[in-house]
Write an enzyme that holds these catalytic residues in place. Sequence first.
Site, PDB file in Angstrom:
ATOM      1  N   ASN A  28     -36.929 -37.594  -3.952  1.00 21.91           N
ATOM      2  CA  ASN A  28     -36.840 -36.445  -3.357  1.00 21.91           C
ATOM      3  C   ASN A  28     -35.838 -35.385  -3.945  1.00 21.91           C
ATOM      4  OD1 ASN A  28     -37.389 -34.084  -1.097  1.00 21.91           O
ATOM      5  ND2 ASN A  28     -39.031 -34.506  -2.530  1.00 21.91           N
ATOM      6  N   HIS A  30     -33.236 -32.958  -5.807  1.00 25.77           N
ATOM      7  CA  HIS A  30     -33.083 -31.433  -5.900  1.00 25.77           C
ATOM      8  C   HIS A  30     -31.877 -31.352  -7.025  1.00 25.77           C
ATOM      9  CE1 HIS A  30     -30.025 -32.192  -2.880  1.00 25.77           C
ATOM     10  NE2 HIS A  30     -30.949 -32.591  -2.109  1.00 25.77           N
ATOM     11  N   HIS A  33     -28.721 -33.391  -6.353  1.00 24.55           N
ATOM     12  CA  HIS A  33     -28.586 -34.706  -7.013  1.00 24.55           C
ATOM     13  C   HIS A  33     -28.416 -34.674  -8.536  1.00 24.55           C
ATOM     14  CE1 HIS A  33     -31.331 -35.661  -3.521  1.00 24.55           C
ATOM     15  NE2 HIS A  33     -30.703 -36.822  -3.220  1.00 24.55           N
ATOM     16  N   ASP A 151     -22.680 -35.306   1.995  1.00 28.81           N
ATOM     17  CA  ASP A 151     -22.668 -36.300   3.368  1.00 28.81           C
ATOM     18  C   ASP A 151     -21.232 -36.821   3.306  1.00 28.81           C
ATOM     19  OD1 ASP A 151     -25.498 -36.753   3.645  1.00 28.81           O
ATOM     20  OD2 ASP A 151     -25.535 -37.095   1.792  1.00 28.81           O
ATOM     21  N   GLN A 154     -20.318 -40.094   4.880  1.00 28.03           N
ATOM     22  CA  GLN A 154     -20.867 -41.294   4.379  1.00 28.03           C
ATOM     23  C   GLN A 154     -19.741 -41.599   3.047  1.00 28.03           C
ATOM     24  OE1 GLN A 154     -25.070 -42.134   3.221  1.00 28.03           O
ATOM     25  NE2 GLN A 154     -24.516 -40.982   1.219  1.00 28.03           N
TER      26      GLN A 154
HETATM   27  O1  PAF Z   1     -27.098 -40.242   0.598  1.00 26.55           O
HETATM   28  C1  PAF Z   1     -28.270 -41.012   0.427  1.00 26.55           C
HETATM   29  O2  PAF Z   1     -29.116 -40.602  -0.135  1.00 26.55           O
HETATM   30  C2  PAF Z   1     -28.302 -42.291   1.205  1.00 26.55           C
HETATM   31  O3  PAF Z   1     -27.778 -42.531   2.341  1.00 26.55           O
HETATM   32  C3  PAF Z   1     -27.860 -43.559   0.184  1.00 26.55           C
HETATM   33  C4  PAF Z   1     -26.640 -43.536  -0.119  1.00 26.55           C
HETATM   34  C5  PAF Z   1     -28.847 -43.323  -1.256  1.00 26.55           C
HETATM   35  C6  PAF Z   1     -28.234 -44.876   0.723  1.00 26.55           C
HETATM   36  O4  PAF Z   1     -29.380 -45.209   1.104  1.00 26.55           O
END
Ligand code: PAF
Length: 285
Positions: A28, A30, A33, A151, A154
């Site tokens: 998905n 956008h 990305h 994120d 993350q």
């Molecule tokens: O950030 C994301 O889209 C997800 O957490 C990732 C890093 C692709 C892992 O599934």
Amino acid sequence: MLIVHTLSELRHALRHAERPAFVPTMGNLHAGHLALFAQAKPLGDVTVASIFVNRLQFLPHEDFDSYPRTLEADRTALQAVGCDVLFAPREQDLYPEPQTFKVLPDPALADLLEGEFRPGFFTGVATVVMKLFAAVFAGKPHGVAVFGKKDYQQQMVIRQMVRQFALPIDIVLGETQRAEDGLALSSRNRYLSEAERAEALQLSLSLRALGRDALAAAHALPQQLPALEAAAMKALTTRGWTPDYLTVRRRTDLLPAQAGDGDGALVVLGAAKLGGTRLIDNLEV
Ligand code: PAF
């Protein structure tokens, strides 16, 4: 652009690559990305994207089933930005047997903030990212992977994982991309109604105001911060949001800001639900 689904197809497609530049996603796609792909492109000899909605990082009540799956549109967008290989595994390709072996991130980092409200989330993320890294980079002398700062926690977990496992992968960070009004781009924005979309901007405005107040509090930060954070949460609650956290943390370890932490040392992070949609955002200050 080559589209592959299995690990062996991927390894065959990458057999001559020496330095893949990789952007893992859940699809998905956008503009946020696509900016990561633009950043990745010059960094490797082949650009690889993955699209995989990773069941392991969703809690049972979360949106795994309804998470938008838009492979055709994603393929077109990736082709337009010059991606070379799209790895789109099916669940049985990445998890041919139950994934009982997991990568367990340091709880000192992974149990805070997102980890507190989404227990097990970072174990799911670290496990799938380790598998994706093994798929893309196995046998390669070096690689690059690009993650967005949207994120924030993350990318910190992934960087710590790469460092502690001494993986030969450079982690490059991309800035958060925002809509014209300042809303951070996210696949989950598509869940918002028109009225919610207009309201959604308040999350980043609240973070900005909290960051400003925190910097103004300077040396009395540890004493003043709880009240400033509580006031920011209350203001959002009054507007109809259900905030999980709005907080000012140190960029190095995401622990609460200390006296003297000032410009360049802090990040303001927030997560809040608007209607049925949980949004996250952050701002380095
Ligand atoms: O950030 C994301 O889209 C997800 O957490 C990732 C890093 C692709 C892992 O599934």
